[in-house]
Scaffold this active site. Structure first.
Site, PDB file in Angstrom:
ATOM      1  N   LYS A   1       0.862  -1.181   0.000  1.00  0.00           N
ATOM      2  CA  LYS A   1       0.000   0.000   0.000  1.00  0.00           C
ATOM      3  C   LYS A   1       0.904   1.238   0.000  1.00  0.00           C
ATOM      4  O   LYS A   1       1.829   1.320   0.827  1.00  0.00           O
ATOM      5  CB  LYS A   1      -0.860   0.030   1.262  1.00  0.00           C
ATOM      6  CG  LYS A   1      -1.984  -0.985   1.261  1.00  0.00           C
ATOM      7  CD  LYS A   1      -2.911  -0.719   2.419  1.00  0.00           C
ATOM      8  CE  LYS A   1      -4.161  -1.565   2.386  1.00  0.00           C
ATOM      9  NZ  LYS A   1      -4.141  -2.812   1.669  1.00  0.00           N
TER      10      LYS A   1
ATOM     11  N   ASP B   1      -1.617  -1.705  -4.151  1.00  0.00           N
ATOM     12  CA  ASP B   1      -3.027  -1.713  -3.749  1.00  0.00           C
ATOM     13  C   ASP B   1      -3.618  -0.316  -3.916  1.00  0.00           C
ATOM     14  O   ASP B   1      -2.888   0.678  -3.916  1.00  0.00           O
ATOM     15  CB  ASP B   1      -3.162  -2.094  -2.263  1.00  0.00           C
ATOM     16  CG  ASP B   1      -2.836  -3.562  -2.006  1.00  0.00           C
ATOM     17  OD1 ASP B   1      -2.767  -4.330  -2.976  1.00  0.00           O
ATOM     18  OD2 ASP B   1      -2.640  -3.908  -0.825  1.00  0.00           O
ATOM     19  N   MET B   2      -4.948  -0.259  -4.029  1.00  0.00           N
ATOM     20  CA  MET B   2      -5.617   1.047  -4.071  1.00  0.00           C
ATOM     21  C   MET B   2      -6.309   1.280  -2.735  1.00  0.00           C
ATOM     22  O   MET B   2      -7.054   0.430  -2.255  1.00  0.00           O
ATOM     23  CB  MET B   2      -6.639   1.075  -5.218  1.00  0.00           C
ATOM     24  CG  MET B   2      -7.189   2.438  -5.504  1.00  0.00           C
ATOM     25  SD  MET B   2      -5.929   3.662  -5.969  1.00  0.00           S
ATOM     26  CE  MET B   2      -5.679   3.279  -7.699  1.00  0.00           C
TER      27      MET B   2
ATOM     28  N   ARG C   1      -5.472  -5.286 -11.541  1.00  0.00           N
ATOM     29  CA  ARG C   1      -6.282  -6.192 -10.726  1.00  0.00           C
ATOM     30  C   ARG C   1      -7.585  -5.449 -10.403  1.00  0.00           C
ATOM     31  O   ARG C   1      -7.592  -4.511  -9.610  1.00  0.00           O
ATOM     32  CB  ARG C   1      -5.559  -6.556  -9.431  1.00  0.00           C
ATOM     33  CG  ARG C   1      -6.416  -7.450  -8.529  1.00  0.00           C
ATOM     34  CD  ARG C   1      -5.945  -7.434  -7.108  1.00  0.00           C
ATOM     35  NE  ARG C   1      -4.669  -8.086  -6.942  1.00  0.00           N
ATOM     36  CZ  ARG C   1      -3.738  -7.629  -6.107  1.00  0.00           C
ATOM     37  NH1 ARG C   1      -3.923  -6.532  -5.418  1.00  0.00           N
ATOM     38  NH2 ARG C   1      -2.601  -8.279  -5.982  1.00  0.00           N
TER      39      ARG C   1
ATOM     40  N   LYS D   1     -13.743  -4.942  -6.373  1.00  0.00           N
ATOM     41  CA  LYS D   1     -14.978  -4.165  -6.229  1.00  0.00           C
ATOM     42  C   LYS D   1     -14.705  -2.853  -5.489  1.00  0.00           C
ATOM     43  O   LYS D   1     -15.282  -1.827  -5.804  1.00  0.00           O
ATOM     44  CB  LYS D   1     -16.036  -4.991  -5.488  1.00  0.00           C
ATOM     45  CG  LYS D   1     -16.591  -6.121  -6.337  1.00  0.00           C
ATOM     46  CD  LYS D   1     -17.797  -6.773  -5.679  1.00  0.00           C
ATOM     47  CE  LYS D   1     -18.270  -7.966  -6.505  1.00  0.00           C
ATOM     48  NZ  LYS D   1     -19.397  -8.685  -5.870  1.00  0.00           N
TER      49      LYS D   1
ATOM     50  N   ARG E   1     -12.719  -7.550   6.773  1.00  0.00           N
ATOM     51  CA  ARG E   1     -13.116  -8.899   6.319  1.00  0.00           C
ATOM     52  C   ARG E   1     -14.427  -9.323   6.988  1.00  0.00           C
ATOM     53  O   ARG E   1     -15.286  -9.923   6.367  1.00  0.00           O
ATOM     54  CB  ARG E   1     -12.028  -9.941   6.655  1.00  0.00           C
ATOM     55  CG  ARG E   1     -10.698  -9.716   5.968  1.00  0.00           C
ATOM     56  CD  ARG E   1     -10.720  -9.982   4.479  1.00  0.00           C
ATOM     57  NE  ARG E   1     -11.196  -8.916   3.647  1.00  0.00           N
ATOM     58  CZ  ARG E   1     -10.507  -7.818   3.289  1.00  0.00           C
ATOM     59  NH1 ARG E   1      -9.282  -7.653   3.686  1.00  0.00           N
ATOM     60  NH2 ARG E   1     -11.051  -6.899   2.519  1.00  0.00           N
TER      61      ARG E   1
HETATM   62  P1  FDA Z   1     -18.662  -9.765  -2.598  1.00  0.00           P
HETATM   63  O1  FDA Z   1     -18.361  -8.918  -1.410  1.00  0.00           O
HETATM   64  O2  FDA Z   1     -19.914  -9.501  -3.359  1.00  0.00           O
HETATM   65  O3  FDA Z   1     -18.606 -11.267  -2.157  1.00  0.00           O
HETATM   66  C1  FDA Z   1     -18.944 -12.342  -3.023  1.00  0.00           C
HETATM   67  C2  FDA Z   1     -18.948 -13.630  -2.221  1.00  0.00           C
HETATM   68  O4  FDA Z   1     -17.621 -13.946  -1.810  1.00  0.00           O
HETATM   69  C3  FDA Z   1     -19.721 -13.545  -0.910  1.00  0.00           C
HETATM   70  O5  FDA Z   1     -21.085 -13.827  -1.108  1.00  0.00           O
HETATM   71  C4  FDA Z   1     -19.028 -14.587  -0.075  1.00  0.00           C
HETATM   72  O6  FDA Z   1     -19.472 -15.864  -0.413  1.00  0.00           O
HETATM   73  C5  FDA Z   1     -17.585 -14.438  -0.494  1.00  0.00           C
HETATM   74  N1  FDA Z   1     -16.874 -13.476   0.390  1.00  0.00           N
HETATM   75  C6  FDA Z   1     -16.546 -12.202   0.092  1.00  0.00           C
HETATM   76  N2  FDA Z   1     -15.895 -11.634   1.130  1.00  0.00           N
HETATM   77  C7  FDA Z   1     -15.843 -12.554   2.104  1.00  0.00           C
HETATM   78  C8  FDA Z   1     -15.316 -12.576   3.427  1.00  0.00           C
HETATM   79  N3  FDA Z   1     -14.702 -11.526   3.955  1.00  0.00           N
HETATM   80  N4  FDA Z   1     -15.433 -13.714   4.141  1.00  0.00           N
HETATM   81  C9  FDA Z   1     -16.038 -14.808   3.620  1.00  0.00           C
HETATM   82  N5  FDA Z   1     -16.572 -14.849   2.380  1.00  0.00           N
HETATM   83  C10 FDA Z   1     -16.466 -13.747   1.630  1.00  0.00           C
HETATM   84  N6  FDA Z   1     -10.052  -3.517  -2.187  1.00  0.00           N
HETATM   85  C11 FDA Z   1      -9.583  -2.259  -2.335  1.00  0.00           C
HETATM   86  O7  FDA Z   1     -10.332  -1.290  -2.132  1.00  0.00           O
HETATM   87  N7  FDA Z   1      -8.266  -2.035  -2.700  1.00  0.00           N
HETATM   88  C12 FDA Z   1      -7.421  -3.074  -2.968  1.00  0.00           C
HETATM   89  O8  FDA Z   1      -6.266  -2.843  -3.307  1.00  0.00           O
HETATM   90  C13 FDA Z   1      -7.914  -4.403  -2.853  1.00  0.00           C
HETATM   91  N8  FDA Z   1      -7.108  -5.478  -3.107  1.00  0.00           N
HETATM   92  C14 FDA Z   1      -7.661  -6.731  -3.175  1.00  0.00           C
HETATM   93  C15 FDA Z   1      -6.904  -7.802  -3.630  1.00  0.00           C
HETATM   94  C16 FDA Z   1      -7.481  -9.054  -3.778  1.00  0.00           C
HETATM   95  C17 FDA Z   1      -6.660 -10.204  -4.275  1.00  0.00           C
HETATM   96  C18 FDA Z   1      -8.866  -9.247  -3.449  1.00  0.00           C
HETATM   97  C19 FDA Z   1      -9.543 -10.590  -3.611  1.00  0.00           C
HETATM   98  C20 FDA Z   1      -9.605  -8.202  -2.950  1.00  0.00           C
HETATM   99  C21 FDA Z   1      -9.027  -6.945  -2.792  1.00  0.00           C
HETATM  100  N9  FDA Z   1      -9.781  -5.869  -2.323  1.00  0.00           N
HETATM  101  C22 FDA Z   1      -9.266  -4.593  -2.441  1.00  0.00           C
HETATM  102  C23 FDA Z   1     -11.090  -6.089  -1.650  1.00  0.00           C
HETATM  103  C24 FDA Z   1     -12.282  -5.945  -2.599  1.00  0.00           C
HETATM  104  O9  FDA Z   1     -12.433  -4.582  -2.956  1.00  0.00           O
HETATM  105  C25 FDA Z   1     -13.589  -6.432  -1.933  1.00  0.00           C
HETATM  106  O10 FDA Z   1     -13.870  -5.667  -0.800  1.00  0.00           O
HETATM  107  C26 FDA Z   1     -13.550  -7.889  -1.508  1.00  0.00           C
HETATM  108  O11 FDA Z   1     -12.886  -8.692  -2.442  1.00  0.00           O
HETATM  109  C27 FDA Z   1     -14.987  -8.445  -1.365  1.00  0.00           C
HETATM  110  O12 FDA Z   1     -15.672  -8.340  -2.584  1.00  0.00           O
HETATM  111  P2  FDA Z   1     -15.929  -9.589  -3.577  1.00  0.00           P
HETATM  112  O13 FDA Z   1     -15.525  -9.163  -4.930  1.00  0.00           O
HETATM  113  O14 FDA Z   1     -15.309 -10.818  -3.088  1.00  0.00           O
HETATM  114  O15 FDA Z   1     -17.518  -9.683  -3.684  1.00  0.00           O
END
Ligand code: FDA
Length: 288
Positions: free
Chosen positions: A77, A111-112, A161, A164, A270
């Site tokens: 970061k 990271d953002m 990358r 969301k 998380r």
């Molecule tokens: P969503 O939140 O809709 O979740 C989809 C499904 O995934 C859920 O229904 C559940 O089943 C599962 N799930 C998701 N989160 C979970 C959890 N905590 N515990 C258990 N199950 C879970 N953000 C950012 O702002 N800056 C960044 O640099 C990054 N970097 C980053 C790197 C990587 C490799 C990942 C995977 C994520 C990030 N993020 C991030 C975080 C991202 O913005 C987002 O908040 C999370 O990935 C959760 O969103 P999902 O896309 O998983 O979808």
């Protein structure tokens, strides 16, 4: 971390506080063809010497990764490298780390953070990526500005990358509804795949949303984009079975493994992402 119940609960998402714990987890994932990304928790460090210490920590991490022959890259970061203190020294640290990533055959990921950092983070990325190839950046689909930002990066042949977005932002900055964020993710992901098909950039989907992963994988197949030309990144401990089956299916998968003593704010994010996680913590509190 001293309390056994807290250790049990946090361990689900983080193998331990030390780099060695993260690398042991990375080693365990490698036979399943799951690559990894390591990142030390702790944001918004202040003071130049702290930025220097973080840079040195990651320099040593690149050496450790190479010595162990792991398929592992590093994510940082900018505020950890002192962006709030001095954009110039943060940029210098990033350059040093990007050079090290090249020397060790690894990658450096940026990271953002929240929306107040986007302009500065993009400027850092442009600077470093125009000098060193294996540098990637996280881009947040929930931001209204993101389509233009992605277009503006294309001449760098970027590794993006797409995630969301994890921070609380006002509605004029980011889409407030999950549905709009999901639609934006699919549309931007499609755009990244199309660019990759034209030979521009390497798209990464950073999501655990399997419905979105399936849509994007389907779009890549329709575009006849080979599976090794895009990647799926997920967090350690989340959707682990899906990570394994995607990798077994020939997709390029990486798992982001966090470590470090400053896990509390990150761990709260998380939990907030999925209320069911609170029950997991409760169970860890009361059961051995
Ligand atoms: P969503 O939140 O809709 O979740 C989809 C499904 O995934 C859920 O229904 C559940 O089943 C599962 N799930 C998701 N989160 C979970 C959890 N905590 N515990 C258990 N199950 C879970 N953000 C950012 O702002 N800056 C960044 O640099 C990054 N970097 C980053 C790197 C990587 C490799 C990942 C995977 C994520 C990030 N993020 C991030 C975080 C991202 O913005 C987002 O908040 C999370 O990935 C959760 O969103 P999902 O896309 O998983 O979808």
């Amino acid at each position: 971390m001293r309390r056994p119940f807290a250790r049990r609960a946090v361990k689900r998402f983080m193998p331990g506080e030390e780099l060695a714990d993260a690398l042991a987890a990375a080693e365990a994932l490698a036979p399943a063809h799951i690559g990894s990304i390591v990142t030390r928790l702790g944001e918004t460090l202040t003071g130049e010497s702290q930025g220097d210490a973080v840079r040195d920590h990651y320099l040593a991490a690149f050496d450790d990764i190479r010595a162990r022959g792991l398929p592992t890259v590093v994510s940082i970061k900018p505020t950890q490298l002192g962006l709030d203190h001095s954009a110039d020294s943060c940029r210098d640290h990033l350059e040093v780390l990007a050079r090290k990533a090249v020397e060790t055959g690894s990658q450096l990921w940026i990271d953002m953070e929240d929306s107040s950092y986007v302009d500065r983070t993009l400027a850092l990325y442009r600077h470093v990526k125009s000098r060193y190839e294996p540098v990637g950046i996280a881009i947040q689909a929930y931001l209204r500005r993101t389509p233009q930002d992605i277009e503006s990066l294309m001449d760098l042949n970027p590794m993006i990358r797409l995630v969301k977005g994890a921070y609380a932002e006002p509605p004029h900055v980011a889409f407030p509804s999950k549905r709009d964020v999901d639609l934006a993710f699919v549309s931007l992901g499609g755009r990244l795949l199309e660019a990759a098909q034209r030979g521009v950039g390497r798209p990464i989907l950073g999501t655990h949303d399997m419905s979105i992963v399936r849509q994007i994988v389907g779009r890549a197949a329709a575009l006849k984009l080979p599976r090794d030309r895009f990647e799926i990144h997920m967090l350690y401990g989340i959707r682990s079975a899906d990570q394994r089956s995607l990798a077994a299916d020939g997709h390029a998968v990486r798992c982001l493994i966090s470590y470090g003593a400053q896990w509390f704010p990150w761990y709260m994010r998380r939990l907030a992402e999925r209320p069911a996680n609170i029950w997991f913590v409760m169970r860890s509190t009361f059961m051995r």
